[in-house]
Design a protein around this motif. Structure first.
Motif, PDB file in Angstrom:
ATOM      1  N   GLY A 276       0.814  -1.201   0.000  1.00  0.00           N
ATOM      2  CA  GLY A 276       0.000   0.000   0.000  1.00  0.00           C
ATOM      3  C   GLY A 276       0.854   1.260   0.000  1.00  0.00           C
ATOM      4  O   GLY A 276       2.069   1.214   0.183  1.00  0.00           O
ATOM      5  N   GLY A 277       0.188   2.392  -0.185  1.00  0.00           N
ATOM      6  CA  GLY A 277       0.897   3.658  -0.181  1.00  0.00           C
ATOM      7  C   GLY A 277       0.016   4.781  -0.694  1.00  0.00           C
ATOM      8  O   GLY A 277      -1.178   4.600  -0.903  1.00  0.00           O
ATOM      9  N   LEU A 278       0.645   5.912  -0.908  1.00  0.00           N
ATOM     10  CA  LEU A 278      -0.040   7.089  -1.431  1.00  0.00           C
ATOM     11  C   LEU A 278       0.192   7.159  -2.936  1.00  0.00           C
ATOM     12  O   LEU A 278       1.348   7.109  -3.393  1.00  0.00           O
ATOM     13  CB  LEU A 278       0.482   8.347  -0.754  1.00  0.00           C
ATOM     14  CG  LEU A 278      -0.024   9.681  -1.298  1.00  0.00           C
ATOM     15  CD1 LEU A 278      -1.535   9.813  -1.097  1.00  0.00           C
ATOM     16  CD2 LEU A 278       0.720  10.831  -0.634  1.00  0.00           C
ATOM     17  N   VAL A 279      -0.874   7.296  -3.696  1.00  0.00           N
ATOM     18  CA  VAL A 279      -0.762   7.363  -5.145  1.00  0.00           C
ATOM     19  C   VAL A 279      -1.763   8.392  -5.678  1.00  0.00           C
ATOM     20  O   VAL A 279      -2.831   8.600  -5.081  1.00  0.00           O
ATOM     21  CB  VAL A 279      -1.010   5.973  -5.774  1.00  0.00           C
ATOM     22  CG1 VAL A 279      -2.416   5.474  -5.468  1.00  0.00           C
ATOM     23  CG2 VAL A 279      -0.721   5.960  -7.251  1.00  0.00           C
ATOM     24  N   GLN A 280      -1.405   9.029  -6.772  1.00  0.00           N
ATOM     25  CA  GLN A 280      -2.300  10.013  -7.373  1.00  0.00           C
ATOM     26  C   GLN A 280      -3.403   9.322  -8.168  1.00  0.00           C
ATOM     27  O   GLN A 280      -3.220   8.190  -8.640  1.00  0.00           O
ATOM     28  CB  GLN A 280      -1.507  10.934  -8.293  1.00  0.00           C
ATOM     29  CG  GLN A 280      -0.546  11.845  -7.565  1.00  0.00           C
ATOM     30  CD  GLN A 280       0.121  12.850  -8.490  1.00  0.00           C
ATOM     31  OE1 GLN A 280       0.102  12.694  -9.708  1.00  0.00           O
ATOM     32  NE2 GLN A 280       0.688  13.888  -7.919  1.00  0.00           N
ATOM     33  N   PRO A 281      -4.526   9.968  -8.333  1.00  0.00           N
ATOM     34  CA  PRO A 281      -5.583   9.396  -9.194  1.00  0.00           C
ATOM     35  C   PRO A 281      -5.039   9.050 -10.569  1.00  0.00           C
ATOM     36  O   PRO A 281      -4.262   9.810 -11.151  1.00  0.00           O
ATOM     37  CB  PRO A 281      -6.612  10.524  -9.263  1.00  0.00           C
ATOM     38  CG  PRO A 281      -6.430  11.286  -7.988  1.00  0.00           C
ATOM     39  CD  PRO A 281      -4.952  11.241  -7.721  1.00  0.00           C
ATOM     40  N   GLY A 282      -5.440   7.890 -11.048  1.00  0.00           N
ATOM     41  CA  GLY A 282      -4.935   7.400 -12.321  1.00  0.00           C
ATOM     42  C   GLY A 282      -3.687   6.553 -12.194  1.00  0.00           C
ATOM     43  O   GLY A 282      -3.253   5.935 -13.176  1.00  0.00           O
ATOM     44  N   GLY A 283      -3.111   6.521 -11.016  1.00  0.00           N
ATOM     45  CA  GLY A 283      -1.889   5.760 -10.793  1.00  0.00           C
ATOM     46  C   GLY A 283      -2.148   4.287 -10.547  1.00  0.00           C
ATOM     47  O   GLY A 283      -3.289   3.815 -10.602  1.00  0.00           O
ATOM     48  N   SER A 284      -1.061   3.564 -10.260  1.00  0.00           N
ATOM     49  CA  SER A 284      -1.131   2.118 -10.074  1.00  0.00           C
ATOM     50  C   SER A 284      -0.377   1.700  -8.816  1.00  0.00           C
ATOM     51  O   SER A 284       0.566   2.369  -8.383  1.00  0.00           O
ATOM     52  CB  SER A 284      -0.501   1.404 -11.278  1.00  0.00           C
ATOM     53  OG  SER A 284      -1.181   1.707 -12.474  1.00  0.00           O
ATOM     54  N   LEU A 285      -0.814   0.586  -8.266  1.00  0.00           N
ATOM     55  CA  LEU A 285      -0.136  -0.058  -7.151  1.00  0.00           C
ATOM     56  C   LEU A 285      -0.276  -1.559  -7.318  1.00  0.00           C
ATOM     57  O   LEU A 285      -1.239  -2.035  -7.925  1.00  0.00           O
ATOM     58  CB  LEU A 285      -0.733   0.352  -5.800  1.00  0.00           C
ATOM     59  CG  LEU A 285      -0.351   1.690  -5.173  1.00  0.00           C
ATOM     60  CD1 LEU A 285      -1.175   1.896  -3.902  1.00  0.00           C
ATOM     61  CD2 LEU A 285       1.127   1.766  -4.879  1.00  0.00           C
ATOM     62  N   ARG A 286       0.665  -2.291  -6.731  1.00  0.00           N
ATOM     63  CA  ARG A 286       0.536  -3.741  -6.658  1.00  0.00           C
ATOM     64  C   ARG A 286       0.620  -4.164  -5.198  1.00  0.00           C
ATOM     65  O   ARG A 286       1.625  -3.913  -4.523  1.00  0.00           O
ATOM     66  CB  ARG A 286       1.627  -4.452  -7.454  1.00  0.00           C
ATOM     67  CG  ARG A 286       1.398  -5.963  -7.521  1.00  0.00           C
ATOM     68  CD  ARG A 286       2.534  -6.693  -8.191  1.00  0.00           C
ATOM     69  NE  ARG A 286       3.705  -6.803  -7.323  1.00  0.00           N
ATOM     70  CZ  ARG A 286       4.737  -7.593  -7.565  1.00  0.00           C
ATOM     71  NH1 ARG A 286       4.751  -8.345  -8.667  1.00  0.00           N
ATOM     72  NH2 ARG A 286       5.763  -7.639  -6.735  1.00  0.00           N
ATOM     73  N   LEU A 287      -0.438  -4.784  -4.728  1.00  0.00           N
ATOM     74  CA  LEU A 287      -0.458  -5.322  -3.374  1.00  0.00           C
ATOM     75  C   LEU A 287      -0.035  -6.786  -3.409  1.00  0.00           C
ATOM     76  O   LEU A 287      -0.328  -7.502  -4.368  1.00  0.00           O
ATOM     77  CB  LEU A 287      -1.859  -5.208  -2.770  1.00  0.00           C
ATOM     78  CG  LEU A 287      -2.477  -3.808  -2.736  1.00  0.00           C
ATOM     79  CD1 LEU A 287      -3.829  -3.864  -2.021  1.00  0.00           C
ATOM     80  CD2 LEU A 287      -1.565  -2.790  -2.104  1.00  0.00           C
ATOM     81  N   SER A 288       0.633  -7.213  -2.340  1.00  0.00           N
ATOM     82  CA  SER A 288       1.056  -8.599  -2.212  1.00  0.00           C
ATOM     83  C   SER A 288       0.490  -9.185  -0.926  1.00  0.00           C
ATOM     84  O   SER A 288       0.384  -8.489   0.084  1.00  0.00           O
ATOM     85  CB  SER A 288       2.585  -8.703  -2.170  1.00  0.00           C
ATOM     86  OG  SER A 288       3.160  -8.189  -3.349  1.00  0.00           O
ATOM     87  N   CYS A 289       0.159 -10.448  -0.978  1.00  0.00           N
ATOM     88  CA  CYS A 289      -0.314 -11.179   0.191  1.00  0.00           C
ATOM     89  C   CYS A 289       0.506 -12.464   0.278  1.00  0.00           C
ATOM     90  O   CYS A 289       0.339 -13.363  -0.563  1.00  0.00           O
ATOM     91  CB  CYS A 289      -1.794 -11.479   0.068  1.00  0.00           C
ATOM     92  SG  CYS A 289      -2.454 -12.489   1.425  1.00  0.00           S
ATOM     93  N   VAL A 290       1.375 -12.535   1.268  1.00  0.00           N
ATOM     94  CA  VAL A 290       2.194 -13.725   1.468  1.00  0.00           C
ATOM     95  C   VAL A 290       1.522 -14.614   2.504  1.00  0.00           C
ATOM     96  O   VAL A 290       1.176 -14.151   3.598  1.00  0.00           O
ATOM     97  CB  VAL A 290       3.613 -13.358   1.927  1.00  0.00           C
ATOM     98  CG1 VAL A 290       4.423 -14.616   2.193  1.00  0.00           C
ATOM     99  CG2 VAL A 290       4.303 -12.492   0.886  1.00  0.00           C
ATOM    100  N   VAL A 291       1.327 -15.863   2.142  1.00  0.00           N
ATOM    101  CA  VAL A 291       0.674 -16.829   3.021  1.00  0.00           C
ATOM    102  C   VAL A 291       1.727 -17.772   3.582  1.00  0.00           C
ATOM    103  O   VAL A 291       2.544 -18.308   2.836  1.00  0.00           O
ATOM    104  CB  VAL A 291      -0.402 -17.618   2.257  1.00  0.00           C
ATOM    105  CG1 VAL A 291      -1.092 -18.623   3.178  1.00  0.00           C
ATOM    106  CG2 VAL A 291      -1.418 -16.667   1.642  1.00  0.00           C
TER     107      VAL A 291
END
Length: 120
Positions: free
Chosen positions: A8-23
């Motif tokens: 997670g983080g701060l991103v401007q509208p129109g931007g992208s992020l990749r979340l990860s979930c480690v099990v």
């Protein structure tokens, strides 16, 4: 079984992020994993889920076409790729293990959450 969400983080509208979930603690191959989010003052809602074999995935209408869920069972990790982010995507994102649905009540193990803020 334990789940750890990050990215997670701060991103401007129109931007992208990749979340990860480690099990950890169990073999990811046997589990459906879902992503959920909770905005301030709102109930937790389902965003996306992916079946054990990755043959099937489901998305909330609000993210369809913008978010993509994927999994790498060799790394015991599930990803949520988020594109064209909007301010209404802001919230704490959680990953969880459960039954193939977007209903939080059908998931029994939850990660701690990662904050996504979409703002200019």
């Amino acid at each position: 079984v334990q789940l750890q969400a990050s990215g997670g983080g701060l991103v401007q509208p129109g931007g992208s992020l990749r979340l990860s979930c480690v099990v950890s603690g169990e073999n990811l191959n046997y589990y459906t994993i879902g992503w959920f989010r909770q905005a301030p003052g709102k109930e937790r809602e389902g965003v996306s889920c992916i079946f054990e074999s990755a043959e099937s995935a489901n998305y909330a209408d609000s993210v369809q076409g913008r978010f993509t869920i994927s999994r790498d069972n060799a790394k015991n990790t599930v990803y949520l790729h988020m594109n064209n982010l909007k301010p209404e995507d802001t919230g704490v994102y959680y990953c969880a293990k459960g039954i193939y649905s977007l209903l939080p009540g059908t998931y029994d193990y939850w990660g701690q959450g990662t904050l996504v803020t979409v703002s200019s």
